[in-house]
Design a protein around this motif. Sequence first.
Motif, mmCIF file in Angstrom:
data_model
loop_
_atom_site.group_PDB
_atom_site.id
_atom_site.type_symbol
_atom_site.label_atom_id
_atom_site.label_comp_id
_atom_site.label_asym_id
_atom_site.label_seq_id
_atom_site.Cartn_x
_atom_site.Cartn_y
_atom_site.Cartn_z
ATOM 1 N N THR A 90 -14.874 85.025 -26.031
ATOM 2 C CA THR A 90 -15.495 84.265 -24.620
ATOM 3 C C THR A 90 -15.723 85.192 -23.557
ATOM 4 N N ASP A 91 -14.609 85.975 -23.296
ATOM 5 C CA ASP A 91 -14.497 86.815 -22.265
ATOM 6 C C ASP A 91 -15.795 87.823 -22.280
ATOM 7 N N THR A 92 -15.642 88.518 -23.252
ATOM 8 C CA THR A 92 -16.688 89.618 -23.318
ATOM 9 C C THR A 92 -18.018 88.911 -23.297
ATOM 10 N N GLY A 93 -18.103 87.973 -23.772
ATOM 11 C CA GLY A 93 -19.601 87.223 -23.808
ATOM 12 C C GLY A 93 -19.699 86.871 -22.525
ATOM 13 N N ASP A 94 -18.866 86.356 -21.597
ATOM 14 C CA ASP A 94 -19.107 86.070 -20.119
ATOM 15 C C ASP A 94 -19.608 87.485 -19.404
ATOM 16 N N ILE A 95 -18.992 88.498 -19.575
ATOM 17 C CA ILE A 95 -18.973 89.697 -18.891
ATOM 18 C C ILE A 95 -20.699 90.291 -19.066
ATOM 19 N N LEU A 96 -21.082 89.759 -20.393
ATOM 20 C CA LEU A 96 -22.392 90.518 -20.702
ATOM 21 C C LEU A 96 -23.475 89.608 -20.230
ATOM 22 N N ARG A 97 -23.178 88.300 -20.300
ATOM 23 C CA ARG A 97 -24.186 87.298 -19.660
ATOM 24 C C ARG A 97 -24.226 87.375 -18.370
ATOM 25 N N ASP A 98 -23.125 87.642 -17.670
ATOM 26 C CA ASP A 98 -23.322 87.708 -16.108
ATOM 27 C C ASP A 98 -24.121 89.023 -15.705
ATOM 28 N N ARG A 99 -23.923 90.156 -16.398
ATOM 29 C CA ARG A 99 -24.647 91.602 -16.306
ATOM 30 C C ARG A 99 -26.136 91.082 -16.589
ATOM 31 N N MET A 100 -26.566 90.551 -17.464
ATOM 32 C CA MET A 100 -27.788 90.090 -17.802
ATOM 33 C C MET A 100 -28.349 89.438 -16.687
ATOM 34 N N ARG A 101 -27.466 88.331 -16.040
ATOM 35 C CA ARG A 101 -28.144 87.568 -15.176
ATOM 36 C C ARG A 101 -28.463 88.393 -13.865
ATOM 37 N N LEU A 102 -27.378 89.340 -13.621
ATOM 38 C CA LEU A 102 -27.837 90.343 -12.539
ATOM 39 C C LEU A 102 -28.876 91.154 -12.682
ATOM 40 N N MET A 103 -29.135 91.465 -14.018
ATOM 41 C CA MET A 103 -30.504 92.419 -14.162
ATOM 42 C C MET A 103 -31.645 91.539 -13.972
ATOM 43 N N HIS A 104 -31.632 90.255 -14.606
ATOM 44 C CA HIS A 104 -32.664 89.287 -14.219
ATOM 45 C C HIS A 104 -33.182 89.387 -12.790
ATOM 46 N N HIS A 105 -32.074 89.088 -11.865
ATOM 47 C CA HIS A 105 -32.234 89.050 -10.462
ATOM 48 C C HIS A 105 -32.882 90.120 -9.940
ATOM 49 N N ALA A 106 -32.598 91.522 -10.600
ATOM 50 C CA ALA A 106 -33.090 92.695 -9.830
ATOM 51 C C ALA A 106 -34.550 92.813 -10.418
ATOM 52 N N VAL A 107 -34.864 92.179 -11.660
ATOM 53 C CA VAL A 107 -36.267 92.344 -11.843
ATOM 54 C C VAL A 107 -36.911 91.216 -10.955
ATOM 55 N N LYS A 108 -36.566 90.133 -10.717
ATOM 56 C CA LYS A 108 -37.350 89.286 -9.745
ATOM 57 C C LYS A 108 -37.360 89.652 -8.417
ATOM 58 N N ASP A 109 -36.492 90.537 -7.828
ATOM 59 C CA ASP A 109 -36.626 91.498 -6.726
ATOM 60 C C ASP A 109 -37.510 92.643 -6.499
ATOM 61 N N ALA A 110 -37.772 93.084 -7.799
ATOM 62 C CA ALA A 110 -38.316 94.331 -7.946
ATOM 63 C C ALA A 110 -37.351 95.508 -7.438
ATOM 64 N N ASP A 111 -36.347 95.370 -7.685
ATOM 65 C CA ASP A 111 -34.971 96.266 -7.346
ATOM 66 C C ASP A 111 -34.742 97.309 -8.305
ATOM 67 N N GLU A 112 -35.619 98.215 -8.581
ATOM 68 C CA GLU A 112 -35.179 99.315 -9.645
ATOM 69 C C GLU A 112 -34.046 99.949 -9.421
ATOM 70 N N ARG A 113 -33.457 100.549 -8.523
ATOM 71 C CA ARG A 113 -32.342 101.012 -8.269
ATOM 72 C C ARG A 113 -31.202 100.270 -8.902
ATOM 73 N N SER A 114 -30.854 98.750 -8.442
ATOM 74 C CA SER A 114 -30.042 97.791 -8.843
ATOM 75 C C SER A 114 -29.967 97.681 -10.133
ATOM 76 N N PHE A 115 -31.341 97.390 -10.712
ATOM 77 C CA PHE A 115 -31.407 97.185 -12.253
ATOM 78 C C PHE A 115 -30.949 98.023 -13.124
ATOM 79 N N MET A 116 -31.422 99.461 -12.716
ATOM 80 C CA MET A 116 -30.579 100.429 -13.516
ATOM 81 C C MET A 116 -29.295 100.702 -13.516
#
Length: 222
Positions: A90-116
Amino acid sequence: MTAIRTAIDNGRMTPGVKYSVYQLADQLSVSRTPVRDALLRLEEAGLIRFEARQGFRIMLPHPQEIADIFAVRLALELPAVRRAAARCNTDTGDILRDRMRLMHHAVKDADERSFMSHDQLLHDHILDSSGNARARKIVASLRESTRLLGASTADRIRTLSDINDEHTPIVAAIVANDPDAAERAMSTHLVVTGRLLVTQAVRDQKLEDLDVDTIWNNTISA
């Protein structure tokens, strides 16, 4: 070192141009010793080459070098993602899902530096959860060697959204404790990324005599 990387990333320092260590220290308003130390670390990653009279040039990785890098990444990250999926809790899954959430937000903001940055951390989380510290360190170093190609193919050959979509099934399979699906998804992502970066390097470095398929197939099949 961060200031030097930023200058490379934002285009203030250009591959192939000779720069002076002394001038760079003056521009950054720091002493020459830490600048040279930082450059030595970049040299170890293959990102610069020192030349005579305290000069250096930023180096772009050759297409063959990129293929070599991805051959190693495939060899390390496929078994790693299988282990990560087999042991995900569960802990690992939460970490990975949270990172994916941040990547998704970076996509919406067109923030390539944060996304990478989040992209790199996601791969690092997976390698960390696999339990192989040496593989984690090696992959981090290999990724540095492709930074100067935009490190990504974002907004040049594919979009941030495309890259994000490639990570979604990887994380889903890990969280579902499905090693086979995790390996397939990671393989697809790395092969797509590697081939596009080789193609991009051939084009940008004007190496029209090189055939992308030949480079890729000979290297990966080997």
